[in-house]
Design an enzyme around this catalytic site. Structure first.
Site, mmCIF file in Angstrom:
data_model
loop_
_atom_site.group_PDB
_atom_site.id
_atom_site.type_symbol
_atom_site.label_atom_id
_atom_site.label_comp_id
_atom_site.label_asym_id
_atom_site.label_seq_id
_atom_site.Cartn_x
_atom_site.Cartn_y
_atom_site.Cartn_z
ATOM 1 N N HIS A 146 0.832 -1.223 0.000
ATOM 2 C CA HIS A 146 0.000 0.000 0.000
ATOM 3 C C HIS A 146 0.863 1.269 0.000
ATOM 4 O O HIS A 146 0.420 2.321 0.446
ATOM 5 C CB HIS A 146 -0.945 0.039 1.212
ATOM 6 N N GLU A 180 9.747 8.963 -16.549
ATOM 7 C CA GLU A 180 8.364 9.402 -16.788
ATOM 8 C C GLU A 180 7.892 9.002 -18.178
ATOM 9 O O GLU A 180 6.736 8.611 -18.374
ATOM 10 C CB GLU A 180 8.263 10.920 -16.609
ATOM 11 N N SER A 184 15.428 22.133 -15.468
ATOM 12 C CA SER A 184 14.273 22.988 -15.671
ATOM 13 C C SER A 184 14.744 24.295 -16.285
ATOM 14 O O SER A 184 15.831 24.776 -15.987
ATOM 15 C CB SER A 184 13.589 23.262 -14.331
ATOM 16 N N LYS A 206 16.635 22.001 -10.363
ATOM 17 C CA LYS A 206 15.905 20.788 -10.724
ATOM 18 C C LYS A 206 16.708 19.771 -11.517
ATOM 19 O O LYS A 206 17.534 20.111 -12.349
ATOM 20 C CB LYS A 206 14.673 21.171 -11.557
#
Ligand code: ARG
Length: 461
Positions: free
Chosen positions: A157, A291, A278, A284
């Protein structure tokens, strides 16, 4: 004004929109190599069986070789008006060698031709994937060997559950990818029969030798039913189903990477090679490759769905619907290949932050089960009772604002007087993982043995 290949029956050419909806050349030009291989096998058989003369067959083969060179060199004059790769190549052959070109299509139809070409393409793609997936397994095994004893929190979970080793986690993916390879191998084995010689749908009156063309193209033999041969695409569906399942595994791992490299976790650092910055936030480092692996599974599942829907209403035998079979495969299989290669790269470059993993591994009373097991083993309690007592110890720890592993012996004995000093030792994460020696368990010694087993298996192939 009609088509050069079937113009006899027609008085006019197709309308502009018809040409646009009908032409598949922009897509099926990717079958050029397979189409030439199929034609080479076919014409050699036509000569061998005496259906065309050896001289014509030689002229056709030479012409096809020239065309292969033109395609390779990028000089082949692809034409939309010629609809698809088969007619583009045949028309070019006619330009190059004249009359004998018209004999190539004897005892053949574009229906068995395209089924053959497409199978050859899918088979190649599956073979490529298998090698890339083996490479991905090797990458995971290497990390597993290095991190057989690296402790991390195991989740259920996405809540901290029990400590596991990072090596064990990596080997879980080695198992999944092994099954993915198995599915691909099954699909390949089942699909490896030749449609060539089924002709349009009914077979042919010419004395062809289908065994010969099947062997020449690396098939195990000819498909046994001409209607099935020209109208079945379950080979492509099976390849897509295997691809979709494999992509799902990669997507789950990608999701884990995204979580693991986020600031609250910091379990791993991805290499610069697989991250981006970024344009506004200088600090970043984003896990874009992970992704994209996670996202591309959408296209791959979509491709499977597309072809299932295309095929579900097509009566036997061939219908033009089936021309729409190629885009899903041409999109999905290369996408999966890219995902496999990107994942292997990310795994290979991974920096594992052992301290961060260890720190979180003991958070959330992750060794509570070990205390319950101790009560079963050393005190002889039924597991349910041990579970209850341990639950009270967790509650005591929560009240004291600490982890169960940090309770003092006195605090534990206040929960149950049968707990002794010995119980404290089982509450450490290292003892916890070391004790999980059951077959398939997370103990470092198990992980080492399994990693070795996989290393040997992968080296043997
Ligand atoms: N371009 C067609 C395809 O990809 C080739 C087969 C055409 N056959 C036919 N009977 N029109 O499916």
């Amino acid at each position: 004004a009609g088509n050069a290949l079937w113009g006899g029956r027609f008085e006019a050419g197709p309308g502009e929109i018809m040409e646009e909806i009908n032409a598949s050349i922009d897509v099926d030009k990717r079958l050029a190599r397979q189409d030439i291989a199929g034609s080479m096998a076919h014409v050699a058989m036509l000569a061998e069986t005496g259906i065309v003369s050896h001289a014509d067959a030689a002229a056709i083969s030479a012409g096809l070789t020239t065309i292969a060179g033109e395609i390779e060199a990028g000089t082949f004059p692809f034409s939309r008006a010629l609809e698809d790769i088969h007619m583009n190549i045949e028309a070019r052959l006619k330009d190059l060698i004249g009359e004998p070109a018209g004999r190539l299509h004897t005892a053949r139809s574009r229906n068995d031709q395209v089924a053959t070409d497409f199978k050859l393409w899918v088979r190649d793609a599956l073979d490529g994937l298998d090698g890339e997936m083996a490479d991905l397994q090797r990458a995971f095994v290497t990390v597993a060997e290095r991190h057989a004893a690296t402790v991390m929190p195991g989740f259920t979970h996405l809540q901290s559950a029990q400590p596991v080793t990072f090596g064990h986690h990596c080997l879980a993916y080695v198992e999944m990818v092994a099954r993915d390879r198995g599915r691909i191998a099954d699909a390949r084995r089942r699909m490896n029969e030749s449609p060539l010689g089924a002709a349009a749908l009914a077979g042919t009156a010419f004395p062809i030798d289908r065994e010969m063309t099947a062997a020449a193209l690396g098939f195990d033999g000819p498909m046994r039913n001409s209607l099935d041969a020209v109208s079945s695409r379950d080979f492509a569906l099976e390849a897509l189903a295997a691809a979709a399942i494999a992509a799902t595994h990669l997507s789950r791992f990608a999701e884990e990477l995204v979580i693991w490299c986020s600031a609250p976790f910091r379990f791993v650092t991805l290499s610069d090679a697989f991250t981006t910055g970024s344009s506004i936030m200088p600090q970043k480092k984003n896990p874009d490759a992970a992704e994209l692996v996670r996202a591309k599974v959408g296209r791959i599942i979509g491709a499977l769905t597309t072809l299932l829907v295309v095929m579900k209403g097509v009566p036997l035998a061939y219908s033009k619907d089936m021309q729409e079979d190629k885009p899903p495969l041409f999109d999905a299989l290369p996408a999966l290949s890219l995902c496999v290669r990107a994942t292997a790269g990310m795994v290979r470059d991974l920096t594992v932050n052992e301290d961060a993993m260890r720190a979180l591994a003991s958070k959330g009373h992750t060794t509570a089960t070990d205390l319950a097991d101790w009560l079963v083993r050393e005190v002889g309690l039924p597991f349910r009772e041990a579970h209850h007592i341990t639950g009270e110890a967790v509650l005591a720890a929560e009240r004291a604002g600490k982890e169960i592993a940090d309770l003092t012996l006195a605090e534990l004995r206040a929960v149950d007087g049968r707990i002794t000093e010995d119980a404290l030792t089982v509450l450490t994460v290292d003892r916890s993982v070391a004790s999980r020696t059951s077959l398939g368990g997370t103990a470092p010694e198990r992980v080492r043995t399994e990693a070795q087993r996989w290393r040997a298996l992968l080296d043997a192939t």
